[in-house]
Design a protein around this motif. Structure first.
Motif, PDB file in Angstrom:
ATOM      1  N   TYR A  62      33.158  41.821 -44.564  1.00 29.21           N
ATOM      2  CA  TYR A  62      34.089  41.264 -43.812  1.00 29.21           C
ATOM      3  C   TYR A  62      33.153  40.448 -42.541  1.00 29.21           C
ATOM      4  CZ  TYR A  62      34.761  45.083 -40.612  1.00 29.21           C
ATOM      5  OH  TYR A  62      34.402  46.381 -39.714  1.00 29.21           O
ATOM      6  N   ILE A  63      34.043  39.577 -41.958  1.00 27.82           N
ATOM      7  CA  ILE A  63      33.275  38.894 -40.694  1.00 27.82           C
ATOM      8  C   ILE A  63      34.093  39.011 -39.449  1.00 27.82           C
ATOM      9  CG2 ILE A  63      32.898  36.686 -39.730  1.00 27.82           C
ATOM     10  CD1 ILE A  63      32.278  35.466 -42.628  1.00 27.82           C
ATOM     11  N   TRP A  64      33.932  39.579 -38.417  1.00 30.08           N
ATOM     12  CA  TRP A  64      34.482  39.849 -37.249  1.00 30.08           C
ATOM     13  C   TRP A  64      34.060  38.757 -36.197  1.00 30.08           C
ATOM     14  CZ3 TRP A  64      33.170  42.987 -32.526  1.00 30.08           C
ATOM     15  CH2 TRP A  64      34.321  42.987 -31.599  1.00 30.08           C
ATOM     16  N   LEU A  65      35.228  37.923 -35.623  1.00 33.78           N
ATOM     17  CA  LEU A  65      34.805  37.023 -34.630  1.00 33.78           C
ATOM     18  C   LEU A  65      35.004  38.240 -33.336  1.00 33.78           C
ATOM     19  CD1 LEU A  65      37.173  34.122 -35.522  1.00 33.78           C
ATOM     20  CD2 LEU A  65      34.584  34.411 -36.095  1.00 33.78           C
ATOM     21  N   GLY A  66      33.751  38.387 -33.008  1.00 38.05           N
ATOM     22  CA  GLY A  66      33.567  39.205 -31.750  1.00 38.05           C
ATOM     23  C   GLY A  66      33.529  38.887 -30.361  1.00 38.05           C
ATOM     24  N   ARG A  67      32.614  39.327 -29.830  1.00 35.09           N
ATOM     25  CA  ARG A  67      32.460  38.998 -28.250  1.00 35.09           C
ATOM     26  C   ARG A  67      32.367  37.591 -27.854  1.00 35.09           C
ATOM     27  NH1 ARG A  67      28.261  38.280 -24.575  1.00 35.09           N
ATOM     28  NH2 ARG A  67      28.544  39.155 -22.580  1.00 35.09           N
TER      29      ARG A  67
END
Length: 143
Positions: A46-51
């Motif tokens: 998965y991809i997390w749209l982080g900081r």
């Protein structure tokens, strides 16, 4: 006179819309994109749209330009780094040829500023690769 707006939510929404469903695994399954803090129960990869970090670049009575640094984290439990690296490469390719769409902001520039990958081991015996791509987005607020 322009009424100033922070572009963080607009960029997050634009990125989610652009990336979600656009990147697939070798088996043809779309890689999920999350904009919430992962709980550890998500399916891999998965991809997390982080900081995100916003540094106003130019603000005056008629213009508002922001430099947003956006981190995107990629998680994979596949053996070896290949899957994680390919997803990161697909993200870079996608964001070089297409721009996130936002109703209140124009994208002036997108630059890749960093990418990295590392392996992680957890107490429950799970191992994963954690990749990170970091982009700068130069955004101008529409009037």
């Amino acid at each position: 006179m322009i009424l100033y707006r922070l572009p963080l939510n607009a960029l997050q929404k634009g990125l989610y819309t652009l990336i979600n469903g656009a990147i697939v695994t070798d088996s043809g399954d779309p890689v999920p994109v999350h904009d919430f803090i992962p709980t550890g129960h998500e399916e891999f990869p998965y991809i997390w749209l982080g900081r995100q970090e916003d540094k106003p670049d130019l603000i005056n009575k008629s213009r508002s330009v922001h430099l947003i640094t956006q981190e995107m984290d990629v998680w994979s439990t596949e053996a070896g780094k290949r899957e994680c690296n390919e997803i990161m490469d697909d993200l870079v390719h996608l964001l070089t040829i297409r721009r996130p769409e936002m109703s209140d902001f124009n994208v002036l520039a997108v630059d890749l500023i960093d990418s990295s990958i590392e392996g992680e081991a957890y107490e429950n015996g799970i191992t994963a690769y954690h990749g990170k791509v970091v982009f700068n987005f130069l955004l101008e607020q529409k009037e």
